[in-house]
Design a protein around this motif. Structure first.
Motif, PDB file in Angstrom:
ATOM      1  N   CYS A   1      -1.157   2.103  -3.689  1.00 59.98           N
ATOM      2  CA  CYS A   1      -2.629   2.204  -3.724  1.00 59.98           C
ATOM      3  C   CYS A   1      -3.014   3.644  -3.405  1.00 59.98           C
ATOM      4  O   CYS A   1      -2.179   4.435  -2.962  1.00 59.98           O
ATOM      5  CB  CYS A   1      -3.272   1.277  -2.688  1.00 59.98           C
ATOM      6  SG  CYS A   1      -2.970  -0.473  -2.940  1.00 59.98           S
TER       7      CYS A   1
ATOM      8  N   VAL B   1       0.825  -1.205   0.000  1.00 57.21           N
ATOM      9  CA  VAL B   1       0.000   0.000   0.000  1.00 57.21           C
ATOM     10  C   VAL B   1       0.858   1.253   0.000  1.00 57.21           C
ATOM     11  O   VAL B   1       0.812   2.051  -0.930  1.00 57.21           O
ATOM     12  CB  VAL B   1      -0.969   0.009   1.196  1.00 57.21           C
ATOM     13  CG1 VAL B   1      -1.829   1.271   1.192  1.00 57.21           C
ATOM     14  CG2 VAL B   1      -1.862  -1.229   1.151  1.00 57.21           C
TER      15      VAL B   1
ATOM     16  N   ASP C   1       3.264   0.062   5.170  1.00 56.21           N
ATOM     17  CA  ASP C   1       1.867  -0.377   5.306  1.00 56.21           C
ATOM     18  C   ASP C   1       1.340  -0.184   6.721  1.00 56.21           C
ATOM     19  O   ASP C   1       0.624  -1.030   7.265  1.00 56.21           O
ATOM     20  CB  ASP C   1       1.718  -1.834   4.872  1.00 56.21           C
ATOM     21  CG  ASP C   1       1.787  -1.998   3.364  1.00 56.21           C
ATOM     22  OD1 ASP C   1       1.775  -0.973   2.657  1.00 56.21           O
ATOM     23  OD2 ASP C   1       1.851  -3.149   2.892  1.00 56.21           O
TER      24      ASP C   1
END
Length: 319
Positions: free
Chosen positions: A221, A157, A293
């Motif tokens: 992301c 992420v 993350d």
């Protein structure tokens, strides 16, 4: 042929491949919703025609890497990461490049990857069903090297140096248990005061830009805590990294940061800058908190990241 023998023959012909499928669950017992979840998952495998699953609990000493390797060696058809973002990251680090799919049963506070993929974060059994009945898709992973270390870490992420990582490192666990991701807001308010630090940021090996910043984040992301879409152009399968620099200036600088983030780049804003590329190198004048993350991993002053496109297979529904 009798009716019973016909049924048996059909079961053998259609059920062998299904019955031979086996899942492994790498679960953080500290995040587990209880023994009932294990029983429910075993029943789910049985009703869906899967073999008895391999159940592997993480420990303080091994937070998922060893368990994921054990699952791979057992030759399972899918490895389910059941826990928070740390468990997901460890399992993904092992599975990336192997072709064995990873499933997600979100049990943490942030559940960043699950939120970005639209996976159910409210019902572990429903999320498990979605894995067992799902199909495969490929996503990018990012390899990160910290302070010129010989070993790499994987994230899915985002990574961060500075303010955002300080939030992750100083969030009160008891508050997290009570109010969930809102605990990060409280930590963020506490860490608003602070001095900028000199930084050099280079994309794809090009000449670096120099800035005075409070935070640098690298995104694979778009969404972070609370559903905030801080990387509006990020896609998890485009082979591109998105980098954002937060550099509040003056007394009301953080208001400019908010305008830059939520304004989606509609106006020029010196407090928020975006870059993109396949790799990035970030060097700070002094050590700052570092996170992958959402997991705080200490302090660092140099970060190198490289995207590996379509390196990880995810098993899920709704693709």
């Amino acid at each position: 042929m009798t009716e019973n023998s016909t049924a048996t023959s059909e079961t053998l012909e259609t059920g062998d491949n299904t019955a031979s499928r086996r899942a492994a669950v790498v679960i953080n017992p500290m995040k587990s919703p209880g023994d009932s979840f294990r029983a429910s998952f075993f029943r789910l495998c049985e009703t869906q025609g899967w073999a008895e699953p391999l159940w592997l609990e993480t420990t303080k000493e091994d937070t998922g890497l060893g368990q994921a390797r054990e699952a791979l060696e057992a030759g399972v058809d899918v490895v389910i990461a059941a826990g928070g973002d740390g468990t997901v990251r460890c399992v993904a680090e092992v599975l990336a490049g192997t072709g064995t799919p990873m499933g997600l049963v979100p049990l943490g506070t942030g559940n960043l990857l699950a939120r970005n993929l639209g996976i159910d974060i409210t019902d572990p059994v429903a999320a498990s069903y979605d894995v067992l009945s799902g199909t495969d898709t490929k996503v990018d992973v990012v390899k990160a090297t910290l302070d010129h270390a010989e070993t790499e870490s994987t994230f899915l992420v985002m990574a961060g140096l500075g303010y955002d990582a300080a939030i992750m490192a100083n969030t009160v666990d008891e508050l997290k248990d009570r109010v969930g991701w809102l605990a990060y807001v409280e930590a963020g308010i506490r860490h608003l005061p602070g001095k900028p630090i000199r930084a050099k940021i280079s994309m794809d090996g090009e000449h670096p830009v120099r800035r005075r910043i409070r935070s640098v984040m690298v995104g694979n992301c778009g969404k972070i805590m609370g559903g905030v879409e801080i990387f509006p152009d990020a896609k998890i399968d485009d082979g591109i990294l998105d980098v954002v620099i937060l550099a509040p200036i003056g007394r009301f600088g953080w208001l400019d940061v908010l305008a830059g983030v939520f304004g989606r780049r509609n106006a020029k804003n010196a407090s928020v800058e975006y870059f993109s590329g396949k790799s990035a190198e970030i060097e700070l004048a002094h050590e700052q908190e570092f996170q992958l993350d959402g997991d705080p991993l200490g302090k660092a002053k140099h970060l190198k990241v490289t995207v590996e496109q379509d390196a990880l297979t995810i098993r899920m529904t709704g693709i």
